[in-house]
Design a protein around this motif. Structure first.
Motif, PDB file in Angstrom:
ATOM      1  N   LEU A 127       0.896  -1.325  -0.023  1.00  0.00           N
ATOM      2  CA  LEU A 127      -0.163   0.065  -0.036  1.00  0.00           C
ATOM      3  C   LEU A 127       0.883   1.254  -0.045  1.00  0.00           C
ATOM      4  O   LEU A 127       0.485   2.185  -0.765  1.00  0.00           O
ATOM      5  N   ASP A 128       1.654   1.344   0.739  1.00  0.00           N
ATOM      6  CA  ASP A 128       2.518   2.526   1.007  1.00  0.00           C
ATOM      7  C   ASP A 128       4.149   2.615   1.099  1.00  0.00           C
ATOM      8  O   ASP A 128       4.310   3.566   1.394  1.00  0.00           O
ATOM      9  N   GLU A 129       4.770   1.521   1.101  1.00  0.00           N
ATOM     10  CA  GLU A 129       6.019   1.737   1.363  1.00  0.00           C
ATOM     11  C   GLU A 129       6.834   1.659   0.166  1.00  0.00           C
ATOM     12  O   GLU A 129       6.367   1.306  -1.061  1.00  0.00           O
TER      13      GLU A 129
ATOM     14  N   ARG B 138       1.927   3.908  -7.710  1.00  0.00           N
ATOM     15  CA  ARG B 138       0.533   3.383  -6.940  1.00  0.00           C
ATOM     16  C   ARG B 138      -0.679   4.017  -7.457  1.00  0.00           C
ATOM     17  O   ARG B 138      -1.535   3.436  -7.322  1.00  0.00           O
TER      18      ARG B 138
ATOM     19  N   LYS C 161       6.055  14.172   1.186  1.00  0.00           N
ATOM     20  CA  LYS C 161       4.948  13.369   1.413  1.00  0.00           C
ATOM     21  C   LYS C 161       5.644  11.961   1.972  1.00  0.00           C
ATOM     22  O   LYS C 161       5.040  11.275   2.707  1.00  0.00           O
ATOM     23  N   GLU C 162       6.815  11.465   1.475  1.00  0.00           N
ATOM     24  CA  GLU C 162       7.708  10.533   1.995  1.00  0.00           C
ATOM     25  C   GLU C 162       9.023  10.629   1.901  1.00  0.00           C
ATOM     26  O   GLU C 162       9.361  11.287   0.954  1.00  0.00           O
TER      27      GLU C 162
ATOM     28  N   ASP D 237      -7.022  11.084   2.258  1.00  0.00           N
ATOM     29  CA  ASP D 237      -6.205  10.228   2.773  1.00  0.00           C
ATOM     30  C   ASP D 237      -5.295  10.612   3.732  1.00  0.00           C
ATOM     31  O   ASP D 237      -4.308  11.334   3.350  1.00  0.00           O
TER      32      ASP D 237
ATOM     33  N   ASP E 236      -3.067   9.190   5.223  1.00  0.00           N
ATOM     34  CA  ASP E 236      -1.484   8.566   4.990  1.00  0.00           C
ATOM     35  C   ASP E 236      -0.937   9.274   4.087  1.00  0.00           C
ATOM     36  O   ASP E 236       0.499   9.207   4.270  1.00  0.00           O
ATOM     37  N   GLU E 237      -1.442  10.181   3.254  1.00  0.00           N
ATOM     38  CA  GLU E 237      -0.628  10.866   2.228  1.00  0.00           C
ATOM     39  C   GLU E 237      -0.227  12.193   2.489  1.00  0.00           C
ATOM     40  O   GLU E 237       0.279  12.983   1.578  1.00  0.00           O
TER      41      GLU E 237
ATOM     42  N   TRP F  44       1.869   6.916   8.601  1.00  0.00           N
ATOM     43  CA  TRP F  44       1.816   5.474   8.527  1.00  0.00           C
ATOM     44  C   TRP F  44       0.079   5.046   8.708  1.00  0.00           C
ATOM     45  O   TRP F  44      -0.490   5.645   9.629  1.00  0.00           O
ATOM     46  N   THR F  45      -0.227   4.034   8.163  1.00  0.00           N
ATOM     47  CA  THR F  45      -1.697   3.505   8.453  1.00  0.00           C
ATOM     48  C   THR F  45      -2.028   3.459   9.856  1.00  0.00           C
ATOM     49  O   THR F  45      -3.063   3.843   9.883  1.00  0.00           O
TER      50      THR F  45
ATOM     51  N   SER G  81      -1.164   7.646  11.432  1.00  0.00           N
ATOM     52  CA  SER G  81      -1.384   8.690  10.527  1.00  0.00           C
ATOM     53  C   SER G  81      -1.493   9.826  11.008  1.00  0.00           C
ATOM     54  O   SER G  81      -1.443  11.027  10.276  1.00  0.00           O
TER      55      SER G  81
END
Length: 594
Positions: A238-240, A261, A469-470, A514, A516-517, A556-557, A560
């Motif tokens: 999902l997000d890594e 993604r 964002k990351e 979202d 997480d983003e 993180w899910t 978050s």
């Protein structure tokens, strides 16, 4: 099923003689069989759970599998493509027992079996990609989504051609009946597209994500998002961030385009076909050319005095011709020169060589004279530099001639000891200001407090912000997703490597709904806590002989509402564990390897 009187082997539908079992899985068992009516070998898929306990635990499972078998048969019957397994027949017994699918028997092995021997060469992976893509495009053209593209479902013929199989969970656009309970996950966790995990049925782009992950695994030899449990794997999908491929060569840019993604940013089937073709034609994807055979030496013809010639056996039996001595030019006082005969010993008796033409002599002599002149000039400069006085040495001389090794102005001598300054330690080159000098490359692993700050500052220099964002930091390089401007819903991708940060391309869209983003400020985190976090991970994650360490920072899910630091360890046997900590380094979750 009955028994053949001749071979005493089970017969299916009075026609298909079972020979041996090829394999089994959740959808049933596949057998090698012989079609006695046409005298050919086929594959028979027995559609029932291989373990009777499964059917007892789920009474409706048999009916569900029957319906899936019919779906697979119909899906395959609509396709005509050399890279899709061919279906010949479907057997539906009148007594209501489980059905059988009669298919083409593909000799060879699955990609999963092939990868047990190690990664595949890039040229083979590109061929694999083109074959599976051809099958998927044929399926997508008639409204079929495979939904389970993975190494076990791709077979390799003896000639290397790929064949896509197992359409049992394929989604048909004109099929309205759902074959799974609400909330069931369809597909293999490691190869399922992120949007399907989120509950979206997906589209052709979802199958292309799975294909991209298949090609990554085939070329790199490991799955980049496999974790200790299925749940952890799904979270990673999902997000890594996906580690940059290192073995993929010309395929690497294709993987970068596929494994994003946002399905809208992935290339479609037609564009992907062009990307794979271009990668296949790239020089690095071509097999190395064979070395040309060594020339076979022949007889040598040497001129002799008087215009005659002598034929001499090849050089393997005769010593190489001795070089012709050159006269030496030596300087004399007053700037003149004298030609002195060469003092080299004469060739040994019995060794002859062809005479050197006069033009060759002159061509050889010129570089020698030039080299000698350069040596004499350098020696003169060095002598002048170190004379104690006499009108040509000392500080005054150095001041007049800064080009001889002393700084202009100041009247100070340069130190006589110590190594000479390298270009990076001297003043900037032409057109550069002192501030424009290249940044110093971080030493050692980037996973230190000081080097993480260096990475953040470098990204700030090229993007104008410390909001990410990351952010992912490996020991050798770092990756970042950074908003295109303050408050923007779009972001770009950046890379830090060898002391330099640069933008690598378009990222995607930040969904405002979202959590997480949402971006965070990396400069507000307590990076002094990183060493203790890493030490705790080494103690508690139970990863033996870790070969890879990296840090992912983002929302993180499971946490978050604030940015989370996740420190990962993994080894060459794919054991992976990680710690999750808040922005101050307090550990909030531990996921050791199992």
């Amino acid at each position: 099923m009955s028994m053949s009187e001749s071979a005493r082997r089970p017969l299916v539908d009075g026609r298909f003689e079972l020979v041996s079992r090829l394999g089994s899985g959740g959808m049933g068992t596949v057998w090698r069989a012989r079609d006695i009516a046409l005298d050919r070998e086929v594959a028979l898929k027995e559609v029932r759970p291989p373990d009777p306990a499964h059917e007892e635990a789920a009474p409706g499972l048999t009916a569900q599998l029957r319906e899936r078998a019919v779906r697979e048969a119909r899906a395959l019957a609509r396709l005509s493509n050399p890279h899709v397994v061919t279906i010949h027949h479907i057997v539906e017994p009148q007594d209501g027992s489980h059905p059988w699918i009669v298919m083409e028997l593909v000799e060879g092995c699955s990609v999963q079996d092939r990868l047990a021997q190690g990664p595949m060469p890039v040229s083979e992976v590109l061929r694999l990609g083109r074959g599976v893509l051809s099958a998927l495009r044929a399926a997508h053209a008639v409204g079929i989504h495979h939904r389970d593209v993975k190494p076990a479902n791709v077979l390799l013929r003896p000639d290397g051609d790929a064949v896509l199989t197992d359409f049992g969970i394929a989604a048909l656009h004109d099929q309205t009946t759902r074959l799974t309970a609400t909330g069931d996950l369809i597909g293999s966790p490691e190869f399922i597209a992120p949007e399907r995990i989120r509950g979206q049925e997906g589209n052709p782009a979802s199958d292309l994500w799975s294909l991209g992950m298949l090609l990554y695994v085939a070329a790199e030899g490991h799955h980049p998002l496999r974790r200790a449990t299925n749940l952890a794997t799904l979270v990673a999908v999902l997000d890594e961030p996906i580690p940059e491929p290192v073995r993929s060569g010309a395929l690497a840019p294709v993987l970068t385009r596929l494994l994003v993604r946002d399905p809208a940013l992935r290339p479609d089937g037609s564009e992907l076909r062009g990307l794979l073709k271009a990668a296949e034609e790239a020089p690095e994807a071509q097999p190395a050319p064979a070395a040309p055979p060594a020339p076979v030496p022949g007889p040598q013809v040497w001129p002799l005095p008087g215009g005659s010639a002598a034929t001499v056996p090849d050089s393997a039996a005769v010593p190489s011709p001795a070089p012709v001595p050159e006269p030496q030019v030596r300087p004399l006082p007053g700037g003149s020169a004298a030609t002195v005969p060469d003092s080299s010993p004469a060739p040994p008796n019995g060794t002859f060589g062809p005479p050197v033409p006069p033009t060759t002599r002159r061509r050889r002599g010129l570089p020698i004279l030039l080299a000698l002149a350069a040596v004499l000039t350098a020696g003169t400069f060095a002598l002048v530099r170190w004379l104690p006085d006499g009108g040509t040495g000392g500080a005054d001389r150095a001041t007049e001639s800064p080009g001889l090794g002393a700084p202009a102005g100041g009247g100070q001598d340069t130190p006589a000891s110590g190594p000479p300054a390298t270009p990076s330690e001297t003043s900037p080159g032409p057109g550069q200001s002192p501030q424009a000098a290249a940044p110093e490359k971080p030493r050692g692993s980037l996973l230190t407090t000081a080097n993480v700050w260096t990475v953040i500052d470098a990204f700030r220099e090229v993007s104008g912000t410390t909001r990410f964002k990351e952010l992912t930091v490996y020991e050798e390089y770092a990756l970042a997703s950074i908003p295109t401007e303050p408050g923007a819903r779009t972001y770009d991708r950046f890379e830090f490597r060898d002391g330099t940060a640069r933008r690598t391309g378009v990222g995607g869209t930040i969904r405002r709904d979202d959590a997480d983003e949402q971006p965070f400020d990396a400069a507000a985190l307590d990076w002094d806590a990183l060493p203790d976090l890493m030490k705790r991970g080494e103690r508690e994650l139970d990863v033996e002989n870790p070969s890879t360490r990296y840090l992912i920072v983002g929302r993180w899910t499971f946490n978050s509402d604030q940015p989370t630091l996740r420190f990962y360890l993994s080894n060459e046997y794919h054991a992976t564990g990680y710690l999750a900590a808040d922005g101050k380094g307090k550990v909030v979750a531990t996921y050791p390897a199992t």
